[in-house]
Design a protein around this motif. Structure first.
Motif, PDB file in Angstrom:
ATOM      1  N   MET A 106      51.886  53.260  30.206  1.00 29.18           N
ATOM      2  CA  MET A 106      51.129  54.218  29.141  1.00 29.18           C
ATOM      3  C   MET A 106      51.565  55.733  29.089  1.00 29.18           C
ATOM      4  N   PRO A 107      50.899  56.166  27.684  1.00 24.83           N
ATOM      5  CA  PRO A 107      51.272  57.915  27.829  1.00 24.83           C
ATOM      6  C   PRO A 107      50.255  58.594  28.924  1.00 24.83           C
ATOM      7  N   PRO A 108      50.731  59.594  29.401  1.00 19.61           N
ATOM      8  CA  PRO A 108      49.821  60.234  30.692  1.00 19.61           C
ATOM      9  C   PRO A 108      48.306  60.532  30.477  1.00 19.61           C
ATOM     10  N   ASP A 109      48.059  60.326  29.045  1.00 19.67           N
ATOM     11  CA  ASP A 109      46.479  60.757  28.840  1.00 19.67           C
ATOM     12  C   ASP A 109      45.694  59.310  28.769  1.00 19.67           C
ATOM     13  N   ARG A 110      46.301  58.312  29.489  1.00 21.24           N
ATOM     14  CA  ARG A 110      45.645  57.034  29.221  1.00 21.24           C
ATOM     15  C   ARG A 110      45.553  56.420  30.777  1.00 21.24           C
ATOM     16  N   ILE A 111      44.488  55.676  31.016  1.00 17.91           N
ATOM     17  CA  ILE A 111      44.480  54.849  32.283  1.00 17.91           C
ATOM     18  C   ILE A 111      43.686  53.577  32.257  1.00 17.91           C
ATOM     19  N   GLY A 112      43.845  52.994  33.446  1.00 21.35           N
ATOM     20  CA  GLY A 112      43.192  51.573  33.362  1.00 21.35           C
ATOM     21  C   GLY A 112      42.412  51.427  34.478  1.00 21.35           C
ATOM     22  N   ILE A 113      41.559  50.456  34.413  1.00 31.51           N
ATOM     23  CA  ILE A 113      40.821  49.845  35.679  1.00 31.51           C
ATOM     24  C   ILE A 113      41.203  48.460  35.780  1.00 31.51           C
ATOM     25  N   ILE A 114      41.819  48.144  36.747  1.00 28.00           N
ATOM     26  CA  ILE A 114      42.260  46.531  36.769  1.00 28.00           C
ATOM     27  C   ILE A 114      41.969  45.921  38.049  1.00 28.00           C
ATOM     28  N   PRO A 115      40.887  45.203  37.769  1.00 24.14           N
ATOM     29  CA  PRO A 115      40.399  44.040  39.098  1.00 24.14           C
ATOM     30  C   PRO A 115      41.515  43.110  39.459  1.00 24.14           C
ATOM     31  N   ILE A 116      41.663  42.823  40.796  1.00 19.64           N
ATOM     32  CA  ILE A 116      42.813  41.949  40.983  1.00 19.64           C
ATOM     33  C   ILE A 116      42.112  41.147  42.030  1.00 19.64           C
ATOM     34  N   ASP A 117      42.916  39.741  42.200  1.00 21.20           N
ATOM     35  CA  ASP A 117      42.319  38.837  43.260  1.00 21.20           C
ATOM     36  C   ASP A 117      43.125  38.850  44.519  1.00 21.20           C
ATOM     37  N   ASP A 118      42.851  37.639  45.245  1.00 23.87           N
ATOM     38  CA  ASP A 118      43.175  37.893  46.693  1.00 23.87           C
ATOM     39  C   ASP A 118      44.751  37.707  46.777  1.00 23.87           C
ATOM     40  N   THR A 119      45.348  37.497  45.809  1.00 23.09           N
ATOM     41  CA  THR A 119      46.992  37.155  45.913  1.00 23.09           C
ATOM     42  C   THR A 119      47.583  38.383  45.173  1.00 23.09           C
ATOM     43  N   ALA A 120      46.797  39.437  44.767  1.00 27.65           N
ATOM     44  CA  ALA A 120      47.019  40.455  44.037  1.00 27.65           C
ATOM     45  C   ALA A 120      47.438  40.480  42.495  1.00 27.65           C
ATOM     46  N   ALA A 121      47.057  39.460  42.209  1.00 25.96           N
ATOM     47  CA  ALA A 121      47.256  39.028  40.783  1.00 25.96           C
ATOM     48  C   ALA A 121      46.036  39.506  39.890  1.00 25.96           C
ATOM     49  N   TYR A 122      46.545  39.972  38.486  1.00 26.28           N
ATOM     50  CA  TYR A 122      45.333  40.373  37.797  1.00 26.28           C
ATOM     51  C   TYR A 122      44.629  39.611  37.494  1.00 26.28           C
ATOM     52  N   CYS A 123      43.296  39.799  37.624  1.00 25.87           N
ATOM     53  CA  CYS A 123      42.139  38.600  37.475  1.00 25.87           C
ATOM     54  C   CYS A 123      42.302  38.379  36.033  1.00 25.87           C
ATOM     55  N   THR A 124      41.749  37.152  35.860  1.00 22.09           N
ATOM     56  CA  THR A 124      41.824  36.257  34.420  1.00 22.09           C
ATOM     57  C   THR A 124      40.508  36.950  33.742  1.00 22.09           C
ATOM     58  N   HIS A 125      40.574  36.301  32.479  1.00 30.19           N
ATOM     59  CA  HIS A 125      39.252  36.793  31.558  1.00 30.19           C
ATOM     60  C   HIS A 125      37.900  36.213  31.913  1.00 30.19           C
TER      61      HIS A 125
END
Length: 478
Positions: A106-125
Motif C-alpha cells: 500500500m502507499p506509505p501513509d497506510r498501515i495494517g494490523i494483521i493477526p496470524i495463526d500458528d502456521t503464519a497464515a493470516y487469521c480468518t474472519h
C-alpha cells in the motif's frame, strides 16, 4: 471525557487504514482481544515493517498480549518471510500465533494490523470479526492504562537471530546441486522495504551474484511499493541494459514479487503460476495433486493440472481464505497462488507467502531445466496456449449491492446456463472452450467487478461486455 475507540473494519488482510486511522490503541486492543482467544500462558510473535508508525504499533501490540498473560517474542523490523518462518518453523507448536504490523504494497501513509495463526497464515474472519466487534469496548487512550497489568513476559529477538532461522530453514529446502553450480546473476529491487538483506544473503548463499536496488529501508520508498511493471521501470531498464539471468522486485514487506526476464519482459501471475505448477505437479503425477487459488485465477493453471491428473481448488479472494483452503486440502496441495497479487506459496514447505523464496524456487527451475524465464514462459504458451484478459468495474453504493448482485446473478444463470458454475466469492462460469467469466461485488470498495479470460481477445471482450450488461440491467431494475 474518554470516547470509545473508533472501530476498524476487518478486511481480507486484517485491519488497514491510514497511519492516522490505525492507532497504537487499536494495536493494543487487537492484541488484547486476540490474546483472549489464544489463552494466557501462550507464546506469540510480534513484528513490523519499516513504515513510519509501525514500530510504535508493534510496541502497543506487545503490551496488549502481555496484559492477557501471553509471552511475547518481539522480532522488531523484519520481512514477512522472516517473521513467518520464525512463527511457523522454529519448533512445532512453539508459537500460538502473533501480530504483524505492515503496510505491504500500500502507499506509505497506510498501515495494517494483521493477526496470524500458528502456521503464519493470516487469521480468518472468525478471528478478525470478533476483534472488530470488540474494538467498541475500548476507550481512546487505552494503551498505557494502568489498569492493564503486563503479566506476560517480553523477549526482544535480535534481527540476526531471526534472519539466521529464516536462512537455515529455506536453504534446507533448496538442495538442488545445479542451482549452486549455475552462479546466476540476479538483479533485485527491494523497494526500500524489509527484504534487502534477507534476499541478498539467501541468494548469495545459493551461489548467486546479486545486485540490489533500493536496498535501504525508508519511510517513503523511492518507488511505489506495489510491484507493477510501471512502478518497477528502473529495474526493467536495468535488466535490458545489464547481463542478468533474472530480475525480481518486491513490495514493502516482501510477500509479493514481480519477475523480470533478461530482455525486460514481465509476465502476469497466471503465466508465472503455470511455470511453478508445471514443475511442482510433474513429479507427483497421478497422486491427485491440488493447486489452490482464488476464483479470479485464469484457466492456464487449470490446463496444467489436467495434464498431470491434478485439479484446481478455488477459494474466496484473500489470504485468509487461501490459507484455509490449503489446510482443508491437506497434503495433496503442491502449490498455491493469489491471482493479480503476485503471491506464490509452496505448501509442502511453507503455508505462507514469501516473494524471496519464490525467486529461489524459480532459479532452481531454471538451473534444473537449463532454460531462461523467457523460454519457460514460451514453453507454457506452446503447450497450453495463450489466454487474453478483459475486466472492469462499475461504481455501486454498498446499500444497493445485495439487490443488484442478486438480480445480476439470476440473469447470469440464464445467460450462461451451458457453463459450469462456481459460486465461491461471486459467480464464475467456466465454458468448455476454457474461457470463463466472473461476476462479484468488491469487498473493499463501492463497486461491482467482472473478469473474463479466453483464448482470443474477442471472446474475452465479449464475455466481459455481457457481464457488464448484466450488472447494468440489474442496477436499472433494482
Amino acid at each position: 471525557m474518554s470516547k470509545s475507540l473508533t472501530v476498524l473494519r476487518a478486511g481480507t488482510s486484517g485491519f488497514r487504514g491510514t497511519k492516522d486511522e490505525v492507532t497504537p490503541d487499536h494495536a493494543f486492543a487487537a492484541a488484547v482481544l486476540y490474546g483472549e482467544m489464544l489463552g494466557a500462558g501462550k507464546r506469540v510473535t510480534v513484528g513490523h515493517d519499516n513504515r513510519e508508525t509501525a514500530a510504535k504499533l508493534a510496541s502497543a501490540a506487545c503490551d496488549g498480549f502481555r496484559s492477557e498473560g501471553l509471552h511475547v517474542d518481539h522480532l522488531g523490523m523484519v520481512s514477512t518471510g522472516v517473521f513467518s518462518t520464525r512463527t511457523a518453523c522454529l519448533r512445532p507448536n512453539h508459537y500460538a500465533g502473533g501480530i504483524l504490523i505492515t503496510g505491504s504494497h500500500m502507499p506509505p501513509d497506510r498501515i495494517g494490523i494483521i493477526p496470524i495463526d500458528d502456521t503464519a497464515a493470516y487469521c480468518t474472519h472468525n478471528v478478525t470479526n470478533r476483534i472488530e466487534v470488540g474494538f467498541s469496548a475500548f476507550q481512546s487512550g487505552v494503551w498505557g492504562n494502568a489498569r492493564y497489568e503486563l503479566s506476560g513476559s517480553l523477549y526482544r529477538v535480535d534481527n540476526a537471530t531471526s534472519l539466521g532461522v529464516y536462512l537455515a530453514t529455506l536453504w534446507d529446502t533448496l538442495r538442488d546441486p545445479e542451482l549452486r553450480e549455475e552462479r546466476f546473476k540476479v538483479l533485485l529491487d527491494a523497494g526500500n522495504g524489509t527484504t534487502g538483506d534477507p534476499a541478498r544473503i539467501l541468494l548469495e548463499g545459493l551461489g548467486c551474484d546479486v545486485v540490489v536496488l533500493n536496498e535501504e529501508p525508508q519511510f517513503i520508498p523511492d518507488r511505489p511499493s506495489e510491484v507493477t511493471p510501471e512502478n518497477c521501470d528502473v529495474a526493467v531498464d536495468r535488466m535490458r541494459e545489464g547481463d542478468y539471468d533474472l530480475g525480481a522486485c518486491f513490495d514493502g514487506d516482501g510477500d509479493r514479487v514481480l519477475f523480470i526476464a533478461p530482455d525486460g519482459s514481465t509476465y502476469e501471475d497466471d503465466i508465472i503460476a503455470a511455470i511453478f505448477a508445471y514443475y511442482e505437479l510433474e513429479p507427483v503425477r497421478g497422486t491427485d495433486p491440488v493447486v489452490v487459488t482464488p476464483v479470479t485465477a485464469g484457466s492456464l493453471v487449470s490446463e496444467v493440472c489436467k495434464r498431470f491428473g491434478g485439479r484446481v481448488e478455488y477459494c474466496r479472494v484473500g489470504q485468509p481464505d487461501t490459507g484455509r483452503a490449503i489446510k482443508a486440502c491437506g497434503a495433496h496441495v503442491v502449490f498455491a497462488y493469489e491471482a493479480a497479487a503476485r503471491k506464490f506459496c509452496f505448501p509442502a514447505q511453507f503455508t505462507f507467502y514469501d516473494g524471496v523464496y519464490a525467486v529461489a524456487r524459480m532459479l532452481a527451475i531454471m538451473a534444473r531445466t537449463g532454460k531462461s524465464l523467457q523460454q519457460l514462459a514460451a514453453d507454457v504458451a506452446a503447450d497450453f496456449g495463450t489466454f487474453f484478459p478483459a475486466e472492469g468495474s462499475i461504481m455501486l453504493e454498498d446499500a444497493r449491492k445485495a439487490d443488484v448482485v442478486a438480480k445480476a446473478y439470476a440473469a447470469a444463470g440464464n445467460a450462461f446456463r451451458e457453463a459450469e458454475v462456481i459460486d465461491i466469492d461471486g459467480l464464475r462460469f467456466n465454458f468448455t472452450d476454457s474461457s470463463w467469466v466472473l461476476l462479484r461485488p468488491s469487498g473493499t470498495e463501492p463497486k461491482v467487478r467482472y473478469y473474463a479470460k479466453a483464448r482470443t481477445s474477442a471472446r474475452a471482450l465479449a464475455l466481459a461486455k455481457q457481464a457488464r450488461k448484466l450488472f447494468e440491467n440489474a442496477m436499472r431494475s433494482a
